[in-house]
Design an enzyme around this catalytic site. Structure first.
Site, PDB file in Angstrom:
ATOM      1  N   LYS A 188      -7.193   1.017 -15.100  1.00  0.00           N
ATOM      2  CA  LYS A 188      -6.678   2.384 -14.967  1.00  0.00           C
ATOM      3  C   LYS A 188      -5.326   2.372 -14.253  1.00  0.00           C
ATOM      4  O   LYS A 188      -4.967   1.386 -13.602  1.00  0.00           O
ATOM      5  CB  LYS A 188      -7.683   3.240 -14.188  1.00  0.00           C
TER       6      LYS A 188
ATOM      7  N   TYR B 299      21.010   9.984   4.827  1.00  0.00           N
ATOM      8  CA  TYR B 299      20.858  11.439   4.908  1.00  0.00           C
ATOM      9  C   TYR B 299      20.395  11.893   6.289  1.00  0.00           C
ATOM     10  O   TYR B 299      19.563  11.244   6.926  1.00  0.00           O
ATOM     11  CB  TYR B 299      19.826  11.907   3.879  1.00  0.00           C
TER      12      TYR B 299
HETATM   13  C1  LIG Z   1     -11.447   2.205  -9.635  1.00  0.00           C
HETATM   14  C2  LIG Z   1     -12.884   1.989  -9.822  1.00  0.00           C
HETATM   15  C3  LIG Z   1     -13.427   0.673  -9.755  1.00  0.00           C
HETATM   16  C4  LIG Z   1     -12.628  -0.529  -9.324  1.00  0.00           C
HETATM   17  O1  LIG Z   1     -12.684  -0.703  -7.910  1.00  0.00           O
HETATM   18  P1  LIG Z   1     -11.960  -1.903  -7.158  1.00  0.00           P
HETATM   19  O2  LIG Z   1     -12.208  -1.646  -5.716  1.00  0.00           O
HETATM   20  O3  LIG Z   1     -10.503  -1.791  -7.491  1.00  0.00           O
HETATM   21  O4  LIG Z   1     -12.544  -3.179  -7.642  1.00  0.00           O
HETATM   22  C5  LIG Z   1     -14.769   0.529 -10.084  1.00  0.00           C
HETATM   23  N1  LIG Z   1     -15.539   1.589 -10.417  1.00  0.00           N
HETATM   24  C6  LIG Z   1     -15.051   2.852 -10.450  1.00  0.00           C
HETATM   25  C7  LIG Z   1     -15.961   3.973 -10.800  1.00  0.00           C
HETATM   26  C8  LIG Z   1     -13.719   3.094 -10.139  1.00  0.00           C
HETATM   27  O5  LIG Z   1     -13.253   4.352 -10.154  1.00  0.00           O
END
Ligand SMILES: *Cc1c(COP(=O)(O)O)cnc(C)c1O
Length: 367
Positions: free
Chosen positions: A36, A262
């Site tokens: 993701k 700035y």
């Molecule tokens: C993002 C996510 C993961 C991955 O978690 P990590 O700590 O990056 O390994 C697993 N399960 C869900 C439901 C997530 O949203």
């Protein structure tokens, strides 16, 4: 010489991390790679293609458009969409993505679209809430969920899953153990009611590291693949995959009393040598890293960010460093990690990595 701001992605490091996770889990446990948010800020397509070649079993993305992008670039591996919005269910079906259904609203909405498309046994993933209180059915809803599932041949439960709330936190070990037990009970009850078996999965990266007994049939790893394990000392030999590099655009020598940037946020207490870098908050280096909070590395030496972070630039103090315009600058790499950079800004590697904007060129290397 980098020549411009780049995010360098080391595919050998990615393979190293994949192999470590694969070795940590049982032979018949499946490994789902979470890609993701552009594969945690790197590049979803390239990373997914590489992981597919390595034989990853599953992918997960958060939203449907992220899955569509992977399918359009030829990814064939099953893709779980963790947080799909019903408005896009038609698109999800068209691109053969698999929804997480976590409420009666999402379940019923999906069945309606699956029926309208004359689907049979379309794979869906049922999510239960075991303590994170974010998404998921409650344990007491199992019977009603199974009733709906079993009376709708358009869908088939491919997996039942949940998510740990504090798997990286030793102090919350009892809470995590409680989630594991609750998940076990939920899947047992679900299976005996629905009458067929499905994939069960609970652990994220730190779940894999800290609760090897809770692997069930699949684990979902994100941050570990990208080189971090959330633990105080990385003794699992994960290698950070991404390195953020830039160059010195210009060097100014300023006198005592002169200001930088700035709002004149930095005033020189004595003569200073200041370098300007082509990276700013629009690239993902937030304003909270300004005024000495964040530091970068030039010629292996630490140089603090001075003054306010601009949209496209930061200025750093290189008074004590022998350097020139055009020299390479490292914000983070496998030695001075994104995790350390993030801690200075009071955040975590996840936020820093996923915040590196699409404007920054991704460059892939091996070795
Ligand atoms: C993002 C996510 C993961 C991955 O978690 P990590 O700590 O990056 O390994 C697993 N399960 C869900 C439901 C997530 O949203």
């Amino acid at each position: 010489m980098v020549g411009e701001t780049i995010l360098e992605i080391n595919l050998s490091a990615l393979k190293n991390n994949f192999d470590i996770l694969r070795a940590k889990i049982n032979k018949n446990t499946m490994l789902l790679a979470v890609v993701k948010a552009f594969a945690y800020g790197s590049d979803a397509v390239k990373i997914a293609q590489f992981l597919e070649e390595l034989g990853v079993n599953y992918f997960a993305v958060a939203y449907i458009n992220e899955g569509v992008l992977l399918r359009k670039s030829g990814i064939k591996t099953p893709i779980l969409v963790l947080h799909p919005q019903p408005i896009n269910f038609q698109l999800l079906i068209k691109f053969n993505l698999e929804p997480s259904l976590y409420s009666f609203n999402t379940l019923n909405a999906f069945i309606e679209v699956a029926n309208a498309n004359s689907k049979e046994n379309f794979p869906v993933h049922i999510k239960f809430n075991t303590g994170l209180n974010r998404l998921g059915f409650a344990q007491k809803q199992i019977e009603d969920v199974v009733k709906i599932v079993n009376s709708n041949p358009s869908i088939h439960v491919k997996s039942v899953f949940s998510h740990l709330a504090a798997s990286e936190d030793e102090k919350e070990r009892d809470f995590s153990l409680n989630q594991i037990e609750l998940f076990h009970n939920i899947t047992e009850a679900f299976q005996s009611l629905c009458g067929y078996s499905f994939i069960r999965h609970l652990c994220n990266t730190s779940g894999v590291v800290n609760f090897p007994e809770a692997q069930f049939d699949m684990v979902r790893c994100g941050i570990g693949i990208y080189g971090f394990d959330n633990m105080k000392n990385n003794n699992h030999k994960f290698i950070p995959v991404a390195a953020l590099k830039t160059i010195i655009s210009q060097i100014h020598t300023i006198e005592k009393g002169q200001s930088v940037g700035y709002n004149r946020a930095f005033i020189a207490e004595h003569d200073k040598k200041i370098a300007t870098l082509p990276i700013g908050h629009a690239d993902g280096i937030g304003r909270h890293y300004g005024n000495g909070v964040g530091s970068v590395y030039v010629q292996g030496q630490k140089a603090p960010i001075v003054g306010n972070v601009c949209m496209d630039m930061i200025m750093i103090d290189v008074s004590e460093i022998d350097c020139n315009e055009g020299d390479e600058v490292i914000l983070f790499d496998k030695n001075t990690t994104a995790e350390e950079f993030a801690i200075n800004g009071d955040t975590i590697s996840y936020e820093l990595l996923t915040g590196i904007s699409q404007r920054v060129k991704r460059v892939f290397i091996t070795g």
